[in-house]
Design a protein around this motif. Structure first.
Motif, PDB file in Angstrom:
ATOM      1  N   ALA C 205       0.844  -1.194   0.000  1.00  0.00           N
ATOM      2  CA  ALA C 205       0.000   0.000   0.000  1.00  0.00           C
ATOM      3  C   ALA C 205       0.879   1.243   0.000  1.00  0.00           C
ATOM      4  N   GLU C 206       1.880   1.197   0.860  1.00  0.00           N
ATOM      5  CA  GLU C 206       2.836   2.296   0.919  1.00  0.00           C
ATOM      6  C   GLU C 206       4.218   1.715   0.620  1.00  0.00           C
ATOM      7  N   ASP C 207       4.687   2.045  -0.602  1.00  0.00           N
ATOM      8  CA  ASP C 207       6.025   1.582  -0.984  1.00  0.00           C
ATOM      9  C   ASP C 207       7.055   2.557  -0.437  1.00  0.00           C
ATOM     10  N   TRP C 208       7.960   2.035   0.340  1.00  0.00           N
ATOM     11  CA  TRP C 208       9.049   2.883   0.825  1.00  0.00           C
ATOM     12  C   TRP C 208      10.372   2.373   0.245  1.00  0.00           C
ATOM     13  N   CYS C 209      11.382   3.181   0.367  1.00  0.00           N
ATOM     14  CA  CYS C 209      12.725   2.796  -0.081  1.00  0.00           C
ATOM     15  C   CYS C 209      13.165   1.531   0.654  1.00  0.00           C
ATOM     16  N   CYS C 210      13.920   0.693  -0.019  1.00  0.00           N
ATOM     17  CA  CYS C 210      14.422  -0.525   0.644  1.00  0.00           C
ATOM     18  C   CYS C 210      15.530  -0.195   1.635  1.00  0.00           C
ATOM     19  N   GLY C 211      16.115   0.991   1.513  1.00  0.00           N
ATOM     20  CA  GLY C 211      17.175   1.387   2.444  1.00  0.00           C
ATOM     21  C   GLY C 211      18.576   1.036   1.973  1.00  0.00           C
ATOM     22  N   GLU C 222      19.375   3.380  10.906  1.00  0.00           N
ATOM     23  CA  GLU C 222      18.270   3.862  10.065  1.00  0.00           C
ATOM     24  C   GLU C 222      17.822   2.779   9.089  1.00  0.00           C
ATOM     25  N   ALA C 223      18.825   2.090   8.532  1.00  0.00           N
ATOM     26  CA  ALA C 223      18.505   1.044   7.561  1.00  0.00           C
ATOM     27  C   ALA C 223      17.717  -0.084   8.221  1.00  0.00           C
ATOM     28  N   ARG C 224      18.102  -0.403   9.444  1.00  0.00           N
ATOM     29  CA  ARG C 224      17.427  -1.498  10.137  1.00  0.00           C
ATOM     30  C   ARG C 224      15.966  -1.156  10.412  1.00  0.00           C
ATOM     31  N   GLU C 225      15.732   0.099  10.750  1.00  0.00           N
ATOM     32  CA  GLU C 225      14.345   0.529  10.982  1.00  0.00           C
ATOM     33  C   GLU C 225      13.512   0.351   9.720  1.00  0.00           C
ATOM     34  N   LEU C 226      14.087   0.760   8.601  1.00  0.00           N
ATOM     35  CA  LEU C 226      13.382   0.582   7.334  1.00  0.00           C
ATOM     36  C   LEU C 226      13.157  -0.897   7.043  1.00  0.00           C
ATOM     37  N   ALA C 227      14.179  -1.697   7.318  1.00  0.00           N
ATOM     38  CA  ALA C 227      14.065  -3.134   7.043  1.00  0.00           C
ATOM     39  C   ALA C 227      12.905  -3.736   7.839  1.00  0.00           C
ATOM     40  N   LYS C 228      12.884  -3.398   9.123  1.00  0.00           N
ATOM     41  CA  LYS C 228      11.817  -3.938   9.974  1.00  0.00           C
ATOM     42  C   LYS C 228      10.460  -3.535   9.410  1.00  0.00           C
ATOM     43  N   ARG C 229      10.382  -2.288   9.063  1.00  0.00           N
ATOM     44  CA  ARG C 229       9.101  -1.765   8.574  1.00  0.00           C
ATOM     45  C   ARG C 229       8.694  -2.488   7.306  1.00  0.00           C
ATOM     46  N   ALA C 255      20.102 -10.510   1.347  1.00  0.00           N
ATOM     47  CA  ALA C 255      21.293 -10.635   2.186  1.00  0.00           C
ATOM     48  C   ALA C 255      21.319  -9.633   3.340  1.00  0.00           C
ATOM     49  N   ASP C 256      21.070  -8.351   3.056  1.00  0.00           N
ATOM     50  CA  ASP C 256      21.332  -7.349   4.091  1.00  0.00           C
ATOM     51  C   ASP C 256      20.198  -7.190   5.087  1.00  0.00           C
ATOM     52  N   TYR C 257      18.952  -7.434   4.672  1.00  0.00           N
ATOM     53  CA  TYR C 257      17.861  -7.414   5.658  1.00  0.00           C
ATOM     54  C   TYR C 257      18.073  -8.507   6.716  1.00  0.00           C
ATOM     55  N   PRO C 258      18.253  -9.743   6.273  1.00  0.00           N
ATOM     56  CA  PRO C 258      18.509 -10.779   7.288  1.00  0.00           C
ATOM     57  C   PRO C 258      19.732 -10.439   8.135  1.00  0.00           C
ATOM     58  N   LYS C 259      20.756  -9.877   7.514  1.00  0.00           N
ATOM     59  CA  LYS C 259      21.971  -9.525   8.255  1.00  0.00           C
ATOM     60  C   LYS C 259      21.651  -8.526   9.357  1.00  0.00           C
ATOM     61  N   MET C 260      20.878  -7.498   8.983  1.00  0.00           N
ATOM     62  CA  MET C 260      20.559  -6.457   9.975  1.00  0.00           C
ATOM     63  C   MET C 260      19.629  -6.979  11.051  1.00  0.00           C
ATOM     64  N   LEU C 261      18.719  -7.887  10.651  1.00  0.00           N
ATOM     65  CA  LEU C 261      17.721  -8.386  11.582  1.00  0.00           C
ATOM     66  C   LEU C 261      18.204  -9.623  12.327  1.00  0.00           C
ATOM     67  N   ASP C 262      19.439 -10.028  12.020  1.00  0.00           N
ATOM     68  CA  ASP C 262      20.060 -11.170  12.695  1.00  0.00           C
ATOM     69  C   ASP C 262      19.232 -12.459  12.537  1.00  0.00           C
ATOM     70  N   ILE C 263      18.722 -12.643  11.327  1.00  0.00           N
ATOM     71  CA  ILE C 263      18.004 -13.877  11.020  1.00  0.00           C
ATOM     72  C   ILE C 263      18.557 -14.445   9.726  1.00  0.00           C
ATOM     73  N   LEU C 268      12.974 -15.020   6.651  1.00  0.00           N
ATOM     74  CA  LEU C 268      12.399 -13.700   6.405  1.00  0.00           C
ATOM     75  C   LEU C 268      10.871 -13.729   6.470  1.00  0.00           C
ATOM     76  N   GLY C 269      10.316 -14.865   6.041  1.00  0.00           N
ATOM     77  CA  GLY C 269       8.862 -14.961   6.006  1.00  0.00           C
ATOM     78  C   GLY C 269       8.321 -14.924   4.590  1.00  0.00           C
ATOM     79  N   PHE C 270       9.233 -14.717   3.628  1.00  0.00           N
ATOM     80  CA  PHE C 270       8.826 -14.759   2.224  1.00  0.00           C
ATOM     81  C   PHE C 270      10.076 -15.025   1.395  1.00  0.00           C
ATOM     82  N   GLU C 271       9.817 -15.486   0.172  1.00  0.00           N
ATOM     83  CA  GLU C 271      10.929 -15.773  -0.729  1.00  0.00           C
ATOM     84  C   GLU C 271      11.280 -14.493  -1.489  1.00  0.00           C
ATOM     85  N   VAL C 272      12.545 -14.309  -1.743  1.00  0.00           N
ATOM     86  CA  VAL C 272      12.978 -13.134  -2.496  1.00  0.00           C
ATOM     87  C   VAL C 272      13.419 -13.580  -3.887  1.00  0.00           C
TER      88      VAL C 272
END
Lengths: 485, 536, 438
Positions: C205-211, C222-229, C255-263, C268-272
């Motif tokens: 619904a709201e596309d934001w930058c991937c960070g 900042e990037a991690r906040e975006l990733a979580k969101r 690669a970098d979302y899981p890295k930042m989120l330590d998972i 992730l909950g979905f395939e990329v």
């Protein structure tokens, strides 16, 4: 007199001479270099004696002229500033023939005849330059970078480690012979390089100006098991070079030489006076001579694959090159040449280069093979202007290492007792050399007056060379007057 | 840390402001360690530092100008091509200029006359590929495909392919050298003209100034251009395959082939080398140390130790692989001939051919030296010596003996006696002994081992690579020559009276022994009260 | 302890880029072999096109190559270097393309890429970084949720009438900032591919930058906040698969979302999925039919985010002991998961395409140096790298240069224009779409 006594104390009374007829022998050679006389001839037997003699000379500021061969063509061993001749021909030991490592260790007085016979008995041979005189020193020929007739070995020079006496008199062993206690050592002397610096390089091509070699390790090869000779008459030298560019990188052949009719006639003539002119007139302009050999294992199969390759190349690419097993029109020449090319010139026959007129002045250099026809033209043109018949010039081209380069040699035969003829030859030689140099011929071994020409051009090299010489011979006692020293 | 403003300005005008820097971050990038060849050892810690200034010339003229400026303003300098050789190729004194030669990367090939002309910045793998593209091949030194061709040819320069031409010295043609005082020497045919095709002379051969058996480490000038011999190869293409890290060159099976033979004993392995050399066949013949096989198989460091951990002194003693490279230089028939000859020899000696991949991971193009650091993080080849097969096949055992005393810190390797092989068709033999350690541990033992091997070589009368700048010259000098060090130092003094070129090499290892307290106990040779060189 | 080894104490270590000390071992074991700089030797093509490090080609000093940076990083970790403009340039004039990481890992186990990321994070933490141009991007994202600072309200303008977006679907298309604002042709082509192969897709619904830029320049918080969101937003849609046509977004998610989120990526909950993977599979399945001829002599540039940098992530922490060995065992990311076969399969499947390879391909590809904040801060590095790569395009005689990332496309397009080259620059999605029947 004092000098003579001091030297006699080192080498023994009977091994020092100042007799006029003895000195005269060393005062000239086949070259056009002006004669020069030493004051004494000294004949040491051991390395230690050589060292002491040179030390003495250094302390007393006396020039030393080292001589190991008994025949000289280039003027290197003519004393140019007096001094003493150090004649090494008493040093004739073959210390070791090591067939496991395929190595020989010999003294400077060992001649081609002596060495080829000794090796032959053990089923071995040396890579050789073209038909050296029987009593020429093997070490001298390799130090002076005589070009071998064998083109197939990638490792080039047979020189390995050696022992020498520096111009300041120290005995020194270089390469892997430098280990303490050599030859009673794990090291066998198979590496010429080091220690620290590649000192061996300074003595190569040095015309005796950087020291005296007292023994040397050299690579030897096993004798071949099968030899077949192939000869092709050549009237188009450029085509012959194209052919060699094509086949030599494929490692075909052992000895490969290109000889013009004049040189080949001199080589083949059995009875010189009877045969030479006829041969010269009837041999082709050039002959390409190639020996193909089978070595230790499966020799027939080696010969077979080389022949197959050659056949294919000639059939598909070089139909005009016709290799056959002898010189066409000269039955038996092929078999004869195989034997000749593996041995020095027989000592009971007048040497092929001097048999005709008694003297020869050789002009040789390293060339790009593709340029050799141009160099023939250049020399022919200069010779014509001096009235030297082109049909009298001996020519020899020696391909080097897969034909990456070639040694090219022009032989001007002359009567050594005819001063006028020598003057003409001298002038022709100078002018031809200059013309060749201007067109890329590289005089890597600048003998006689070539030295001046080359070292003038090679300014930066000359300066560095003189500085290096100064390090090892601060008093310039070692064969002064040669090269740029 | 600085050089004078005048010197800096003069240097800047030689190359332009973009190619000189005294910035601390830029200079830090030129530190030798902490990792690398011979890294983390005493020599590096005691003898090296970072440059005060780094300069990047483009050609011989700029190099000459830089060297002359250094002589005028008394700025010590060190020539540097890739920096891969480790501490000995880096700055040793304060306020030093590092001359980074990577921009001297011109390249020309003469296919017909089988040579290529390179600048100092050209490394081996592009050189080799260009050679392949033109029907030739070169010998990539064990230093690796990433080594500068020139630096390797004046320093080391051998590999299993040296079965055909062992001494790199024989592969050097026309060469340009900027002497330590800024004079230029052009050698070989370059002495008299522009054509570099020939290397000897004129007359006495000043290529003797370029190196000894091993190199001068840059203390006798800077080579800026060199024509290098190529050897004729075979005409089929070698195709690269795979995705990193599993890449290899696919070999044309009828023209290039490696074969691994398992030999029943060491004697048979040695005799195999001798016989192959005497038969004048093959393109490379080498022993394969067992643990190189472990490195090749291992996915990572931990995997290596799993594999290596299974080996014992017994398995090492009984592992005798002879690896032979066949090259069909002439034709397919010639390669068949070579193979038959080799098989005849193997039949005589009981050698059994093992399944061998039809590819080359190392030696033809990617000489895989970087893998040497995998196991422990630090590595050096202590000795790498061309002599005879007689010496080469015994040498490693003497090393293994000395090595036991110094394990740890050296890597436990069950007495592996190193590597040896045939050179120049058996006219020469080669032995190399490699050691590994972790630089975070106490490395004094490695420093000691290095010196002890030098003494062992003297005692056992082996020729060695540990001469010249590689070990104390006052230790080795009297025992080799004798007194080669005196002549070498005289040459150094003549061409570099200020010792401005890479001071204090070649006496750097002598200095190291004086400065490092843990080396004192091993010093049992004489040295002058002051080393005969100017102090920087 | 065996008597042939030291009893080395085990030190804790983690693949955690927030602490540069985790990479002191790696930095201190760099051997200066420059495998990070050169094309891998097995593939070395000759004296031309011999390198794959844009930073060190742009600036010849060793410090600009990874091998120089490892030494600089060691000094930073020891507190021995001051932050200066030059030091920042060395660290930031670098597209983090992964060539150095993959090159080094051909032989060794050193984490070069993570080290470079950790150095930037340290720079930001200590107030020295990032570069002013990056700070501007961060401000733009903060304000308008996109890198360009364009109005957020315009983000969905790319959705034209013929683009069918489902309210709910298994597949979510994540266009990213570039496709949304600057390269709508990529988003539209991607939509066409999805729609035209029978795959309904939804969008956030709201596309934001991937960070991407935030993470890449070291603004990890900042990037991690975006990733979580973004992760939560995607999960909330119920989509099982996220498709993107931007190599940078792909790398971030994979690669970098899981890295930042330590998972792990798998958690992730979905395939990329990149459109490359999607299209390749769809062609094989028969659901995507490429039948319209596209006559062109084309070559392909392996964009970094879908080649060297996209191995899935698994968090790791453990200890390092004797000889530097780590426990527990760690399967290192060496760049083996690059999407190399897919673009080539696709291009070769399109009728009329005369495909020719570049000289440096796959993991040896030369990065155009536009991505990860590089073009914003160092336009000359991006421009000269693109021009350098275009020499290769000329060398192989290609008329069309295809890549898988809008950053590559824009950067190459600008360079082509400046050069006056007769080369068309296209995204893979455009080429695929062009071969589909309308």
């Amino acid at each position: 007199m004092r000098n003579k006594e001091q030297l006699e104390a080192i080498v023994g009374k009977e091994n020092v001479s100042d007799a006029k007829e003895v000195l005269a022998k060393y005062s000239r050679d086949y070259s056009l270099v002006a004669p020069g006389t030493a004051d004494l001839v000294v004949c040491p037997k051991t390395s230690e004696e050589v060292s002491q003699v040179v030390k003495w000379a250094n302390e007393n500021d006396v020039p030393v002229v080292p001589v190991s061969s008994q025949v000289h063509f280039y003027g290197c061993s003519i004393p140019k500033q007096g001094g003493i001749v150090v004649d090494l021909s008493r040093m004739t030991e073959i210390f070791e023939i090591d067939d496991y490592n395929r190595r020989v260790r010999i003294q400077p007085g060992v001649t081609w005849k002596q060495l080829t016979e000794a090796l032959g008995k053990k089923g071995m041979r040396m890579i050789m330059p073209l038909l050296p005189p029987a009593n020429r020193s093997v070490i001298t020929d390799y130090l002076e970078r005589e070009v071998p007739t064998n083109t197939v070995y990638d490792y080039g020079e047979p020189t390995q480690s050696f022992e020498l006496v520096w111009p300041t008199g120290e005995l020194f062993r270089l390469g892997s012979a430098s280990v303490n206690g050599y030859p009673d050592s794990a090291s066998k002397g198979a590496n010429p390089s080091g220690p620290g610096l590649d000192f061996y390089r300074f003595l190569q091509g040095a015309q005796g100006t950087f020291g005296i070699v007292t023994w040397m390790n050299l690579k030897a090869e096993f004798a071949t098991k099968i030899d077949k000779i192939y000869c092709a008459p050549i009237d188009d030298l450029a085509l012959a070079q194209d052919f060699l560019y094509r086949v030599l990188p494929r490692r075909i052949g052992q000895e490969v030489v290109l000889l013009n009719n004049v040189d080949l006639a001199a080589i083949l003539a059995d009875d010189f006076d009877a045969d030479f002119d006829r041969l010269r007139a009837t041999l082709p302009a050039w002959s390409l001579i190639m020996i193909i050999s089978g070595v230790r294992r499966r020799p027939e199969e080696k010969v077979a694959y080389e022949e197959k390759f050659l056949d294919q190349v000639m059939k598909n690419e070089f139909q005009k090159i016709k290799l056959v097993d002898t010189i066409p029109g000269f039955p038996g020449a092929g078999r004869k040449l195989i034997k000749m090319l593996r041995e020095p010139w027989p000592e009971d026959k007048p040497y092929w280069k001097t048999a005709w007129k008694g003297g020869v002045q050789s002009l040789f250099f390293i060339a790009r093979p593709v340029s050799t026809p141009l160099y023939v033209d250049i020399v022919s043109e200069v010779a014509a202007r001096y009235g030297y018949p082109i049909s009298d010039i001996g020519m020899y081209i020696q391909p080097i290492e897969h034909n990456r380069a070639a040694h090219m040699e022009f032989n001007f035969f002359h009567d050594p007792d005819d001063a006028a003829e020598k003057a003409v030859i001298g002038a022709l030689y100078r002018e031809a050399a200059q013309a060749l140099m201007a067109d890329g011929a590289f005089f890597s071994r600048p003998y006689g007056e070539l030295a001046g020409m080359v070292y003038d051009r090679a300014a930066s090299y000359t300066m560095a060379l003189k500085r290096t010489k100064k390090v090892f011979d601060p008093k310039n006692v070692m064969n002064p007057g040669n090269l740029c020293f | 840390m600085a050089i004078s403003k005048e010197a800096y300005n003069a240097l800047e005008s030689a190359v332009g402001a973009n190619f000189i820097s005294d910035d601390p971050a830029v200079c830090e990038g030129y530190r030798s360690g902490p990792g690398g060849y011979e890294s983390g050892l005493g020599y590096e810690r005691v003898m090296t530092t970072i440059p005060a200034v780094v300069i990047l010339p483009r050609n011989t003229e700029e190099v000459q100008r830089i060297v002359k400026i250094c002589n005028r303003y008394k700025v010590p300098y060190v020539p540097y091509s890739t920096g891969f050789y480790g501490p000995r190729s880096h700055c040793h004194v304060e306020n030093e200029l590092l001359v980074d030669l990577k921009r001297l990367n011109d390249y020309e090939i003469d296919e017909k006359h089988l040579y290529a002309v390179v600048g100092t910045g050209v490394i081996y793998s592009p050189f080799q590929q260009e050679a392949f593209n033109h029907g030739g091949y070169g010998i990539i030194g064990g230093g690796g495909a990433q080594a500068s061709v020139i630096a390797n040819l004046i320093g080391d320069g051998w590999s299993p392919l040296s079965h055909r031409v062992g001494l790199p010295h024989r592969r050097i043609l026309g060469t340009e050298l900027v002497l330590p005082d800024g004079e230029i020497v052009k050698m070989g045919s370059l002495a008299v003209g522009e054509d570099p095709f020939w290397g000897d002379g004129p007359g006495p051969d000043l290529r003797g100034l370029l190196r000894g058996f091993t190199g001068l480490r840059g203390c006798l000038g800077i080579v800026t251009k060199m024509a290098v011999k190529l050897l004729p190869f075979q005409p089929e293409k070698l195709e690269p395959t795979g995705i990193a890290p599993n890449t290899a060159l696919a070999l044309p099976p009828k023209r290039v082939k490696w074969i691994n033979f398992q030999m029943p004993t060491k004697e048979a392995q040695v005799q195999g080398m001798v016989e192959i050399g005497h038969s004048e066949v093959a393109g490379a013949v080498t022993k394969v140390p067992l643990f190189w096989r472990a490195i090749a198989k291992a996915e990572d460091k931990e995997d290596f130790w799993d594999i290596w951990g299974k080996e014992t002194e017994e398995t090492i003693k009984n592992f005798h692989i002879l690896r032979v490279l066949l090259i069909g230089f002439t034709s397919e028939e010639q390669m068949e001939y070579d193979e038959k000859v080799v098989n005849d020899i193997m039949a005589e000696l009981g050698g059994i051919s093992r399944p061998t991949k039809p590819s080359d991971e190392s030696w033809l193009k990617n000489a895989d030296s970087a893998g040497m650091w995998l196991m422990c993080g630090s590595y050096i080849s202590v000795d790498y010596i061309i002599e005879s097969l007689s010496q080469a096949t015994k040498h490693g055992e003497s090393y293994a003996e000395v090595k036991r005393k110094y394990t740890p810190p050296l890597m436990p390797d069950n007495g592996d006696p190193g590597w040896f092989q045939s050179f120049e068709m058996g006219h020469q033999g080669y032995s190399e002994f490699l050691i590994y350690w972790d630089q975070d541990e106490d490395t004094n033992g490695v420093d000691h081992f290095y010196l002890e091997t030098s003494k062992m070589n003297i005692k056992e009368r082996y020729y060695t690579s540990l001469l010249g700048p590689h070990q104390p010259m006052y230790l080795t000098g009297p025992k080799y020559g004798p007194n080669y060090h005196i002549f070498m130092l005289r040459v150094k003094d003549e061409f570099d009276p200020l010792w401005v070129c890479h001071p204090p090499v070649p006496l750097a290892h002598d200095e190291f022994v004086e400065r490092a307290p843990w080396m004192k106990a091993l010093k049992d040779w004489e040295t002058p009260a002051e080393f005969p060189m100017p102090k920087w | 302890m065996a008597n042939d080894r030291f009893d080395t104490p085990k030190k804790p270590v983690a693949l955690d880029v927030t602490d540069l000390n985790n990479f002191v071992y790696d930095m201190s074991r760099c051997i200066k072999c420059k495998g990070c700089y050169w094309v891998e030797h097995t593939y070395m093509p000759g004296v031309r096109f011999s390198t794959r490090c844009p930073s060190n080609v742009w600036n010849d000093f060793d410090s600009y190559g990874a091998f120089g940076k490892m030494r600089i990083g060691t000094a930073l970790a020891e507190g021995k270097l001051q932050w200066t403009p030059k030091l920042l340039e060395i660290i930031y004039a670098d597209p983090l393309c992964g060539a150095c990481d993959v090159g080094c890992k051909r032989n060794l186990d050193l984490e070069i890429e993570l080290t470079l990321e950790a150095m930037r994070i340290k720079a930001v933490k200590e107030g020295a970084g990032p570069m002013p141009a990056h700070k501007k991007v961060a401000a733009n994202i903060s304000k308008e949720h996109n890198q360009f600072g364009a109005p957020h309200a315009n983000r969905k303008k790319w959705i034209t009438g013929d683009v069918k977006v489902a309210d709910k679907a298994e597949v979510l298309y994540f266009p990213g900032c570039s496709a949304s604002y600057r390269n709508p042709e990529i988003a539209q082509s991607t939509a066409k591919i999805l729609n035209g192969s029978g795959t309904p897709f939804t969008v956030l619904a709201e596309d934001w930058c991937c960070g991407n830029t935030l993470y890449s320049v070291g603004m990890i918080d900042e990037a991690r906040e975006l990733a979580k969101r973004n992760v939560e937003a995607i999960k909330a849609t119920g989509a099982k698969k996220v498709v993107t046509a931007c190599a940078e977004c792909y790398r971030m998610f994979k690669a970098d979302y899981p890295k930042m989120l330590d998972i792990a990526t798998a958690d992730l909950g979905f395939e990329v999925v990149h459109i490359l993977e999607y299209a390749d599979e769809a062609i094989k399945k028969g659901s995507l039919k490429l039948t319209k001829p596209v006559e062109m002599r084309a070559t392909y540039h392996d964009s970094c985010g879908v080649s060297r940098l996209c191995d899935p992530w698994t968090p790791w922490k453990g200890t390092r002991g004797w000889m530097g060995m780590v426990e527990p065992r760690l399967k290192r990311r060496r760049g083996r998961s690059g999407l190399y076969a897919q673009p080539r399969n696709i291009l070769k499947a399109i009728p009329g395409v005369d495909y020719t390879e570049m000289i440096r391909i796959r993991e040896n590809s030369f990065c155009c140096a536009a991505g990860r904040g590089t073009r914003e801060a160092y336009p000359d590095l991006a421009n000269s790298s693109a021009k350098h790569r275009l020499e290769e395009v000329r060398e192989v005689g290609a008329e069309v240069l295809v890549s898988s990332c809008p950053w590559c496309k824009d950067n190459f397009s600008q360079a082509v224009k400046e050069n006056g080259d007769k080369v068309k620059v296209m995204d893979i999605s455009e080429v695929i779409a062009a071969s589909m029947q309308a």
